[in-house]
Design a protein around this motif. Structure first.
Motif, mmCIF file in Angstrom:
data_model
loop_
_atom_site.group_PDB
_atom_site.id
_atom_site.type_symbol
_atom_site.label_atom_id
_atom_site.label_comp_id
_atom_site.label_asym_id
_atom_site.label_seq_id
_atom_site.Cartn_x
_atom_site.Cartn_y
_atom_site.Cartn_z
ATOM 1 N N SER A 19 38.118 42.401 40.358
ATOM 2 C CA SER A 19 38.922 43.363 39.605
ATOM 3 C C SER A 19 39.790 42.654 38.571
ATOM 4 O O SER A 19 39.907 43.102 37.427
ATOM 5 C CB SER A 19 39.780 44.159 40.598
ATOM 6 O OG SER A 19 40.943 44.617 40.019
ATOM 7 N N THR A 20 40.384 41.540 38.960
ATOM 8 C CA THR A 20 41.245 40.792 38.040
ATOM 9 C C THR A 20 40.434 40.206 36.888
ATOM 10 O O THR A 20 40.864 40.245 35.735
ATOM 11 C CB THR A 20 41.979 39.675 38.802
ATOM 12 O OG1 THR A 20 42.680 40.247 39.907
ATOM 13 C CG2 THR A 20 42.971 38.958 37.924
ATOM 14 N N GLN A 23 39.671 42.952 34.461
ATOM 15 C CA GLN A 23 40.844 43.235 33.637
ATOM 16 C C GLN A 23 41.044 42.153 32.577
ATOM 17 O O GLN A 23 41.394 42.452 31.434
ATOM 18 C CB GLN A 23 42.101 43.341 34.505
ATOM 19 C CG GLN A 23 42.170 44.595 35.325
ATOM 20 C CD GLN A 23 43.408 44.618 36.208
ATOM 21 O OE1 GLN A 23 43.913 43.581 36.636
ATOM 22 N NE2 GLN A 23 43.896 45.811 36.475
ATOM 23 N N MET A 24 40.817 40.898 32.960
ATOM 24 C CA MET A 24 40.959 39.798 32.002
ATOM 25 C C MET A 24 39.958 39.933 30.857
ATOM 26 O O MET A 24 40.312 39.730 29.688
ATOM 27 C CB MET A 24 40.757 38.452 32.710
ATOM 28 C CG MET A 24 41.894 38.050 33.614
ATOM 29 S SD MET A 24 41.513 36.613 34.643
ATOM 30 C CE MET A 24 41.169 35.367 33.428
ATOM 31 N N GLN A 53 50.229 39.020 28.993
ATOM 32 C CA GLN A 53 49.582 39.710 30.102
ATOM 33 C C GLN A 53 48.350 38.937 30.570
ATOM 34 O O GLN A 53 48.109 38.809 31.769
ATOM 35 C CB GLN A 53 49.146 41.115 29.696
ATOM 36 C CG GLN A 53 50.225 42.146 29.716
ATOM 37 C CD GLN A 53 49.620 43.508 29.468
ATOM 38 O OE1 GLN A 53 48.965 43.734 28.452
ATOM 39 N NE2 GLN A 53 49.832 44.413 30.403
ATOM 40 N N LEU A 54 47.573 38.447 29.618
ATOM 41 C CA LEU A 54 46.380 37.677 29.953
ATOM 42 C C LEU A 54 46.760 36.426 30.743
ATOM 43 O O LEU A 54 46.075 36.052 31.707
ATOM 44 C CB LEU A 54 45.618 37.311 28.684
ATOM 45 C CG LEU A 54 44.272 36.636 28.868
ATOM 46 C CD1 LEU A 54 43.314 37.531 29.649
ATOM 47 C CD2 LEU A 54 43.678 36.293 27.508
ATOM 48 N N LEU A 57 47.424 37.480 34.297
ATOM 49 C CA LEU A 57 46.183 37.718 35.028
ATOM 50 C C LEU A 57 45.470 36.411 35.375
ATOM 51 O O LEU A 57 44.878 36.289 36.452
ATOM 52 C CB LEU A 57 45.253 38.631 34.220
ATOM 53 C CG LEU A 57 45.656 40.093 34.150
ATOM 54 C CD1 LEU A 57 44.703 40.869 33.247
ATOM 55 C CD2 LEU A 57 45.691 40.714 35.535
ATOM 56 N N THR A 58 45.535 35.435 34.484
ATOM 57 C CA THR A 58 44.917 34.136 34.748
ATOM 58 C C THR A 58 45.598 33.459 35.932
ATOM 59 O O THR A 58 44.938 32.926 36.828
ATOM 60 C CB THR A 58 44.980 33.247 33.497
ATOM 61 O OG1 THR A 58 44.331 33.921 32.421
ATOM 62 C CG2 THR A 58 44.325 31.900 33.731
ATOM 63 N N THR A 60 47.272 34.994 38.262
ATOM 64 C CA THR A 60 46.946 35.802 39.432
ATOM 65 C C THR A 60 45.585 35.422 39.981
ATOM 66 O O THR A 60 45.425 35.227 41.197
ATOM 67 C CB THR A 60 46.960 37.302 39.065
ATOM 68 O OG1 THR A 60 48.262 37.658 38.612
ATOM 69 C CG2 THR A 60 46.578 38.162 40.244
ATOM 70 N N ASN A 61 44.613 35.311 39.113
ATOM 71 C CA ASN A 61 43.259 34.963 39.545
ATOM 72 C C ASN A 61 43.230 33.580 40.190
ATOM 73 O O ASN A 61 42.548 33.376 41.200
ATOM 74 C CB ASN A 61 42.294 35.042 38.370
ATOM 75 C CG ASN A 61 40.886 35.268 38.809
ATOM 76 O OD1 ASN A 61 40.631 35.959 39.790
ATOM 77 N ND2 ASN A 61 39.952 34.668 38.103
ATOM 78 N N LEU A 108 50.514 40.778 39.822
ATOM 79 C CA LEU A 108 49.798 42.012 39.469
ATOM 80 C C LEU A 108 50.762 43.169 39.242
ATOM 81 O O LEU A 108 50.557 43.984 38.340
ATOM 82 C CB LEU A 108 48.786 42.373 40.556
ATOM 83 C CG LEU A 108 47.494 41.572 40.560
ATOM 84 C CD1 LEU A 108 46.639 41.937 41.774
ATOM 85 C CD2 LEU A 108 46.722 41.776 39.281
ATOM 86 N N TYR A 111 52.294 42.586 35.910
ATOM 87 C CA TYR A 111 51.296 42.956 34.898
ATOM 88 C C TYR A 111 51.285 44.469 34.678
ATOM 89 O O TYR A 111 51.264 44.944 33.544
ATOM 90 C CB TYR A 111 49.911 42.467 35.337
ATOM 91 C CG TYR A 111 48.786 43.049 34.531
ATOM 92 C CD1 TYR A 111 48.460 42.541 33.285
ATOM 93 C CD2 TYR A 111 48.052 44.135 35.005
ATOM 94 C CE1 TYR A 111 47.430 43.083 32.537
ATOM 95 C CE2 TYR A 111 47.018 44.684 34.262
ATOM 96 C CZ TYR A 111 46.717 44.148 33.035
ATOM 97 O OH TYR A 111 45.704 44.696 32.302
#
Length: 131
Positions: A19-20, A23-24, A53-54, A57-58, A60-61, A108, A111
């Protein structure tokens, strides 16, 4: 602790990672679209926010992948030291994974709030342009 519990969580982490990543990819595509056309000052600011935001997410991943690795190591250590009374290494890696997943969830949530703020800013800008 049952040694198989972390293994049962890994498929769920895989879904979060997938999912992440999705989104990325969507966010990267949106940033690319904003940057390839002639942008106003406002759109340039939106691009900067989306790049932040990117970055979230990076991170987070990365944390989710580290969590998965910690859980796998926890199980490996549990099985290696099962015959001995030393399972603290397994527990430490498991708890490290738990900390990583909470950090990822926090990112997340951050984000999500930033995404809403960007939408509000866009709406306010559109209303100002049409007024």
């Amino acid at each position: 602790m049952n040694w198989y519990l972390p293994i049962k969580i890994i498929p769920r982490l895989g879904m979060l990672i997938l999912s992440t990543v999705t989104q990325m990819l969507n966010l990267s595509s949106e940033i690319n679209n904003l940057m390839t056309r002639k942008c106003s000052v406002f759109q340039h600011e939106i691009s900067k926010h989306k790049i932040k935001q990117l970055s979230l997410l990076t991170r987070t991943n990365s944390l989710l992948c580290l969590t998965t690795g910690s859980y796998v190591l926890s199980v490996i250590f549990w099985r290696i030291f099962e015959s001995e009374s030393i399972v603290s290494i397994s527990n430490i890696t498991l708890y490290t994974g738990i900390v990583f997943v909470f950090m990822a969830i926090t990112l997340l949530i951050t984000y999500a709030f930033k995404a809403v703020k960007i939408r509000k800013d866009r709406l306010a800008n559109n209303q100002n342009l049409h007024s």
